[in-house]
Design an enzyme around this catalytic site. Structure first.
Site, mmCIF file in Angstrom:
data_model
loop_
_atom_site.group_PDB
_atom_site.id
_atom_site.type_symbol
_atom_site.label_atom_id
_atom_site.label_comp_id
_atom_site.label_asym_id
_atom_site.label_seq_id
_atom_site.Cartn_x
_atom_site.Cartn_y
_atom_site.Cartn_z
ATOM 1 N N HIS A 96 0.859 -1.200 0.000
ATOM 2 C CA HIS A 96 0.000 0.000 0.000
ATOM 3 C C HIS A 96 0.893 1.247 0.000
ATOM 4 O O HIS A 96 1.937 1.292 0.653
ATOM 5 C CB HIS A 96 -0.918 0.013 1.216
ATOM 6 N N GLU A 98 0.680 3.975 1.442
ATOM 7 C CA GLU A 98 0.980 4.563 2.750
ATOM 8 C C GLU A 98 2.174 3.863 3.407
ATOM 9 O O GLU A 98 2.992 4.502 4.075
ATOM 10 C CB GLU A 98 -0.269 4.501 3.642
ATOM 11 N N GLY A 172 -7.610 9.357 -0.071
ATOM 12 C CA GLY A 172 -7.967 10.185 1.084
ATOM 13 C C GLY A 172 -8.169 11.645 0.763
ATOM 14 O O GLY A 172 -8.345 12.469 1.671
ATOM 15 N N SER A 212 -10.408 7.483 -3.224
ATOM 16 C CA SER A 212 -11.627 8.311 -3.098
ATOM 17 C C SER A 212 -12.850 7.736 -3.803
ATOM 18 O O SER A 212 -13.695 8.474 -4.308
ATOM 19 C CB SER A 212 -11.344 9.738 -3.590
HETATM 20 O O1 LIG Z 1 -6.088 3.684 0.336
HETATM 21 C C1 LIG Z 1 -7.111 3.328 -0.213
HETATM 22 C C2 LIG Z 1 -8.153 4.306 -0.688
HETATM 23 O O2 LIG Z 1 -8.508 5.158 0.381
HETATM 24 P P1 LIG Z 1 -9.722 6.207 0.165
HETATM 25 O O3 LIG Z 1 -10.865 5.401 -0.434
HETATM 26 O O4 LIG Z 1 -10.024 6.706 1.539
HETATM 27 O O5 LIG Z 1 -9.199 7.253 -0.781
HETATM 28 N N1 LIG Z 1 -7.349 2.025 -0.401
HETATM 29 O O6 LIG Z 1 -6.422 1.092 -0.017
#
Ligand SMILES: O=C(COP(=O)(O)O)NO
Length: 249
Positions: A96, A98, A172, A212
């Site tokens: 991911h 992040e 996000g 999103s």
């Molecule tokens: O990271 C995400 C998407 O997050 P959002 O839907 O909050 O943009 N999915 O793994």
């Protein structure tokens, strides 16, 4: 094409026991297409996996949001693929953005993680995606191709991989990719798989979109030919997640 629609819900680092129970009740009460039409996998934080797995409707499944890159041992704080198998957790999200950004997970490290998780019998949602700077520099396809290549170099059998294209600039932010933007990258990823793995892998591998997604935009996105589902963050914690699953119809 015959690729079963796939909707993942990435709960990220959210929830209390009471909140998790409320979300599971919401999911269990939801009216959705049959498993023949859509595969639904929700991904709570590690600590809630047993609770969710034991109380979730039988036609939905669970995923971990990560796992370690090798057999367990002296790796404080990590959770191994073997542990997830022991808990009968079938799926894991890997790579991911992040984790790539915050924890410095490199393309090679993600490739190694995907290979090891598959070797332990897990199914993998493997994430790729470019940053806003990379998109504005025109490097989107090069970036996601390199991320995918790092997986393909370690993996021969793609049967148990779902590829998630998640543009970092859409995660996000409320700035969802347009259907055309998503389709363009999904098509390029499928072409990359066709040229660098096999035509069969390209035809069969589900490529899902994340960033999103919500109840209002999911139907049009779902209509794109190379978009096989979603990996949903924020909206997966809300009643509209059921609407997103119904976009499969
Ligand atoms: O990271 C995400 C998407 O997050 P959002 O839907 O909050 O943009 N999915 O793994």
């Amino acid at each position: 094409m015959g690729r079963k629609f796939f909707v993942g819900g990435n709960w990220k680092c959210n929830g209390t026991i009471d909140e998790v129970k409320k979300i599971v009740n919401l999911l269990n009460d939801g009216k959705v297409p049959s498993q023949d039409c859509v595969e639904v996998v929700v991904s709570p934080p590690y600590v809630f996996l047993p609770l969710v797995k034991s109380s979730l409707r039988p036609d939905f499944h669970v995923a971990a949001q990560n796992c370690w890159v090798k057999k367990g041992g002296a790796f404080t704080g990590e959770v191994s693929a073997e542990m997830l198998k022991n808990l009968e957790v079938p799926w894991v999200i890997l790579g991911h953005s992040e984790r790539r950004a915050l924890l410095g997970e490199t393309n090679e490290f993600v490739g190694d993680k995907v290979a090891y998780a598959l070797s332990q019998g897990l199914k993998v949602i493997a994430c790729v995606g470019e940053t806003l700077e990379q998109r504005e520099a025109g490097s989107t396809v090069d970036v996601v191709a390199a991320q995918t290549k790092a997986i393909a170099e370690k993996v021969k059998d793609w049967t148990n991989i779902v590829l998630a294209y998640e543009p970092v600039w859409a995660i996000g932010t409320g700035k969802v990719a347009s259907p055309a933007q998503a389709q363009e990258v999904h098509c390029e990823l499928r072409k990359w798989l066709h040229a660098n793995t096999s035509p069969e892998v390209a035809a069969k591998t589900r490529i899902i979109y994340g960033g999103s997604v919500n109840g209002a935009n999911s139907k049009e996105l779902a209509g794109q030919p190379d978009l096989d589902g979603f990996l949903v963050g924020g909206a997966s914690l809300k009643p509209e997640f059921i609407d997103i699953i119904n976009a499969a119809e």
